[in-house]
Design a protein around this motif. Structure first.
Motif, PDB file in Angstrom:
ATOM      1  N   VAL A  63      -9.034  19.435 -25.973  1.00 34.76           N
ATOM      2  CA  VAL A  63      -8.603  19.495 -24.577  1.00 34.76           C
ATOM      3  C   VAL A  63      -7.101  19.769 -24.525  1.00 34.76           C
ATOM      4  O   VAL A  63      -6.627  20.550 -23.700  1.00 34.76           O
ATOM      5  CB  VAL A  63      -8.955  18.182 -23.842  1.00 34.76           C
ATOM      6  N   LEU A  64      -6.377  19.134 -25.447  1.00 35.36           N
ATOM      7  CA  LEU A  64      -4.925  19.351 -25.479  1.00 35.36           C
ATOM      8  C   LEU A  64      -4.576  20.758 -25.941  1.00 35.36           C
ATOM      9  O   LEU A  64      -3.621  21.360 -25.459  1.00 35.36           O
ATOM     10  CB  LEU A  64      -4.266  18.328 -26.405  1.00 35.36           C
ATOM     11  N   ALA A  65      -5.350  21.280 -26.899  1.00 35.38           N
ATOM     12  CA  ALA A  65      -5.058  22.605 -27.455  1.00 35.38           C
ATOM     13  C   ALA A  65      -5.620  23.730 -26.596  1.00 35.38           C
ATOM     14  O   ALA A  65      -5.157  24.864 -26.680  1.00 35.38           O
ATOM     15  CB  ALA A  65      -5.619  22.714 -28.868  1.00 35.38           C
ATOM     16  N   GLY A  66      -6.635  23.437 -25.803  1.00 39.19           N
ATOM     17  CA  GLY A  66      -7.275  24.475 -24.997  1.00 39.19           C
ATOM     18  C   GLY A  66      -8.255  25.277 -25.835  1.00 39.19           C
ATOM     19  O   GLY A  66      -8.520  24.977 -26.980  1.00 39.19           O
ATOM     20  N   GLY A  67      -8.821  26.286 -25.271  1.00 39.35           N
ATOM     21  CA  GLY A  67      -9.754  27.130 -26.005  1.00 39.35           C
ATOM     22  C   GLY A  67     -11.139  26.527 -26.084  1.00 39.35           C
ATOM     23  O   GLY A  67     -11.587  25.816 -25.195  1.00 39.35           O
ATOM     24  N   GLN A  68     -11.829  26.819 -27.188  1.00 43.19           N
ATOM     25  CA  GLN A  68     -13.222  26.394 -27.346  1.00 43.19           C
ATOM     26  C   GLN A  68     -13.364  25.107 -28.147  1.00 43.19           C
ATOM     27  O   GLN A  68     -14.472  24.671 -28.407  1.00 43.19           O
ATOM     28  CB  GLN A  68     -14.016  27.504 -28.024  1.00 43.19           C
ATOM     29  N   TRP A  69     -12.282  24.477 -28.569  1.00 45.33           N
ATOM     30  CA  TRP A  69     -12.377  23.275 -29.388  1.00 45.33           C
ATOM     31  C   TRP A  69     -13.098  22.122 -28.714  1.00 45.33           C
ATOM     32  O   TRP A  69     -13.819  21.382 -29.387  1.00 45.33           O
ATOM     33  CB  TRP A  69     -10.992  22.853 -29.865  1.00 45.33           C
ATOM     34  N   PRO A  70     -12.953  21.902 -27.398  1.00 44.90           N
ATOM     35  CA  PRO A  70     -13.714  20.813 -26.791  1.00 44.90           C
ATOM     36  C   PRO A  70     -15.228  21.019 -26.903  1.00 44.90           C
ATOM     37  O   PRO A  70     -15.971  20.067 -27.128  1.00 44.90           O
ATOM     38  CB  PRO A  70     -13.271  20.822 -25.326  1.00 44.90           C
ATOM     39  N   ALA A  71     -15.681  22.249 -26.778  1.00 49.59           N
ATOM     40  CA  ALA A  71     -17.118  22.527 -26.892  1.00 49.59           C
ATOM     41  C   ALA A  71     -17.602  22.310 -28.325  1.00 49.59           C
ATOM     42  O   ALA A  71     -18.660  21.712 -28.557  1.00 49.59           O
ATOM     43  CB  ALA A  71     -17.412  23.960 -26.450  1.00 49.59           C
ATOM     44  N   VAL A  72     -16.815  22.758 -29.302  1.00 49.16           N
ATOM     45  CA  VAL A  72     -17.181  22.556 -30.708  1.00 49.16           C
ATOM     46  C   VAL A  72     -17.212  21.065 -31.013  1.00 49.16           C
ATOM     47  O   VAL A  72     -18.148  20.562 -31.649  1.00 49.16           O
ATOM     48  CB  VAL A  72     -16.186  23.283 -31.637  1.00 49.16           C
ATOM     49  N   GLY A  73     -16.198  20.334 -30.566  1.00 52.54           N
ATOM     50  CA  GLY A  73     -16.160  18.887 -30.777  1.00 52.54           C
ATOM     51  C   GLY A  73     -17.327  18.184 -30.120  1.00 52.54           C
ATOM     52  O   GLY A  73     -17.908  17.263 -30.687  1.00 52.54           O
ATOM     53  N   GLY A  74     -17.685  18.620 -28.924  1.00 51.55           N
ATOM     54  CA  GLY A  74     -18.828  18.033 -28.228  1.00 51.55           C
ATOM     55  C   GLY A  74     -20.132  18.257 -28.975  1.00 51.55           C
ATOM     56  O   GLY A  74     -20.974  17.356 -29.064  1.00 51.55           O
ATOM     57  N   LEU A  75     -20.299  19.442 -29.548  1.00 44.85           N
ATOM     58  CA  LEU A  75     -21.516  19.714 -30.317  1.00 44.85           C
ATOM     59  C   LEU A  75     -21.577  18.886 -31.591  1.00 44.85           C
ATOM     60  O   LEU A  75     -22.632  18.354 -31.952  1.00 44.85           O
ATOM     61  CB  LEU A  75     -21.605  21.204 -30.655  1.00 44.85           C
ATOM     62  N   VAL A  76     -20.438  18.753 -32.277  1.00 43.35           N
ATOM     63  CA  VAL A  76     -20.391  17.926 -33.498  1.00 43.35           C
ATOM     64  C   VAL A  76     -20.661  16.468 -33.142  1.00 43.35           C
ATOM     65  O   VAL A  76     -21.405  15.773 -33.844  1.00 43.35           O
ATOM     66  CB  VAL A  76     -19.037  18.091 -34.215  1.00 43.35           C
ATOM     67  N   MET A  77     -20.078  15.997 -32.054  1.00 46.71           N
ATOM     68  CA  MET A  77     -20.284  14.623 -31.613  1.00 46.71           C
ATOM     69  C   MET A  77     -21.751  14.378 -31.258  1.00 46.71           C
ATOM     70  O   MET A  77     -22.329  13.361 -31.655  1.00 46.71           O
ATOM     71  CB  MET A  77     -19.393  14.326 -30.410  1.00 46.71           C
ATOM     72  N   LEU A  78     -22.356  15.287 -30.541  1.00 43.48           N
ATOM     73  CA  LEU A  78     -23.761  15.160 -30.169  1.00 43.48           C
ATOM     74  C   LEU A  78     -24.660  15.153 -31.401  1.00 43.48           C
ATOM     75  O   LEU A  78     -25.594  14.345 -31.500  1.00 43.48           O
ATOM     76  CB  LEU A  78     -24.162  16.302 -29.227  1.00 43.48           C
TER      77      LEU A  78
END
Length: 95
Positions: A63-78
């Motif tokens: 979220v801080l860096a922007g881009g697609q990292w929040p979505a990737v993190g969400g998938l790994v977390m899930l």
């Protein structure tokens, strides 16, 4: 708001590291005398929890860096949480 994401990301990363150590050591680091799980179960649960916390950290820092990292993190977390649920059910069925 960005401070909150940074703190959340750092705490999740710390929990991922602690769980990672538990995977390699095969014993609980926090209150080891309270653990009633076998080494195999502890390793399996810690590995899944480490993946979930790594995903949470990626999502928060993403979220801080922007881009697609929040979505990737969400998938790994899930994926980590789903694996943790499956592992706990598998060991509960054996007991």
């Amino acid at each position: 708001m960005s401070i909150a994401y940074g703190v959340l990301g750092a705490l999740a990363a710390l929990l991922a590291v602690i769980n990672g150590f538990q995977v390699f050591l095969g014993r609980q680091l926090v209150r080891p005398s309270a653990s009633r799980r076998s080494g195999r179960q502890l390793r399996a649960e810690s590995a899944a929890a480490a993946a979930a916390m790594l995903g949470a950290s990626l999502a928060a820092f993403g979220v801080l860096a922007g881009g697609q990292w929040p979505a990737v993190g969400g998938l790994v977390m899930l994926a980590g949480w789903t694996t943790l649920i499956v592992v706990r059910r598998r060991f509960a069925a054996r007991a």
